[in-house]
Design an enzyme around this catalytic site. Structure first.
Site, PDB file in Angstrom:
ATOM      1  N   LYS A   1       6.108 120.885 -31.619  1.00  0.00           N
ATOM      2  CA  LYS A   1       6.643 121.160 -30.285  1.00  0.00           C
ATOM      3  C   LYS A   1       6.742 119.790 -29.616  1.00  0.00           C
ATOM      4  CE  LYS A   1       5.234 124.720 -27.819  1.00  0.00           C
ATOM      5  NZ  LYS A   1       4.507 125.647 -26.901  1.00  0.00           N
TER       6      LYS A   1
ATOM      7  N   GLU B   1       1.382 129.182 -35.017  1.00  0.00           N
ATOM      8  CA  GLU B   1       0.795 129.644 -36.273  1.00  0.00           C
ATOM      9  C   GLU B   1       1.499 130.913 -36.758  1.00  0.00           C
ATOM     10  OE1 GLU B   1      -2.634 127.672 -33.943  1.00  0.00           O
ATOM     11  OE2 GLU B   1      -0.815 128.795 -33.495  1.00  0.00           O
TER      12      GLU B   1
ATOM     13  N   GLU C   1       7.517 129.210 -20.775  1.00  0.00           N
ATOM     14  CA  GLU C   1       8.021 128.787 -22.084  1.00  0.00           C
ATOM     15  C   GLU C   1       9.014 129.809 -22.646  1.00  0.00           C
ATOM     16  OE1 GLU C   1       4.949 126.189 -24.438  1.00  0.00           O
ATOM     17  OE2 GLU C   1       3.916 127.969 -23.661  1.00  0.00           O
TER      18      GLU C   1
ATOM     19  N   TYR D   1      18.531 125.504 -50.920  1.00  0.00           N
ATOM     20  CA  TYR D   1      17.872 125.007 -49.703  1.00  0.00           C
ATOM     21  C   TYR D   1      18.614 125.405 -48.436  1.00  0.00           C
ATOM     22  CZ  TYR D   1      20.922 120.985 -50.809  1.00  0.00           C
ATOM     23  OH  TYR D   1      21.983 120.171 -51.142  1.00  0.00           O
TER      24      TYR D   1
END
Length: 124
Positions: free
Chosen positions: A99, A73, A22, A54
């Protein structure tokens, strides 16, 4: 008056995950983010300083997604911390990080983590 700013379906390619591959091949991610703050002054002033920019929140999301982490996380935690530090007037943050092609068997749209955080601060 309750005010929300919502950034929807920010698409980012990044290199998060526990598996070594990954870090090499990466993955597609989608970020949805919502913040609450009192933006009533901006209704009258038409001045950027009276609201939350923003575009700056979007920049924070892209910056933090560019820093590799094993856990989503951890990425979400960094995004929340940086947004809170830059915009202390925010009273609530919700982030959903998906993901889209997780490295596991089965056909799916993706795997998502969603965190919500209310600020203990009060606004004037």
């Amino acid at each position: 008056m309750k005010s929300k700013i919502i950034l929807e379906d920010i698409k980012i390619y990044a290199y998060h995950g526990v598996l070594p591959e990954e870090a090499i091949i990466g993955n597609h991610y989608v970020v949805n983010l919502e913040v609450h703050s009192d933006l009533e002054k901006a209704l009258q002033s038409d001045d950027l300083k009276d609201t939350i920019n923003y575009a700056e929140i979007n920049d924070i999301v892209h910056q933090e997604m560019g820093i590799r982490s094993q856990l989503l996380e951890h990425v979400i935690g960094r995004i929340i911390t940086k947004i809170e530090n830059q915009f202390p007037q925010i009273t609530f943050i919700k982030i959903k990080l998906t993901k889209t092609i997780p490295p596991m068997p089965g056909e799916m749209k993706g795997v998502s983590l969603e965190f919500e955080k209310e600020s203990s601060k009060t606004t004037d």
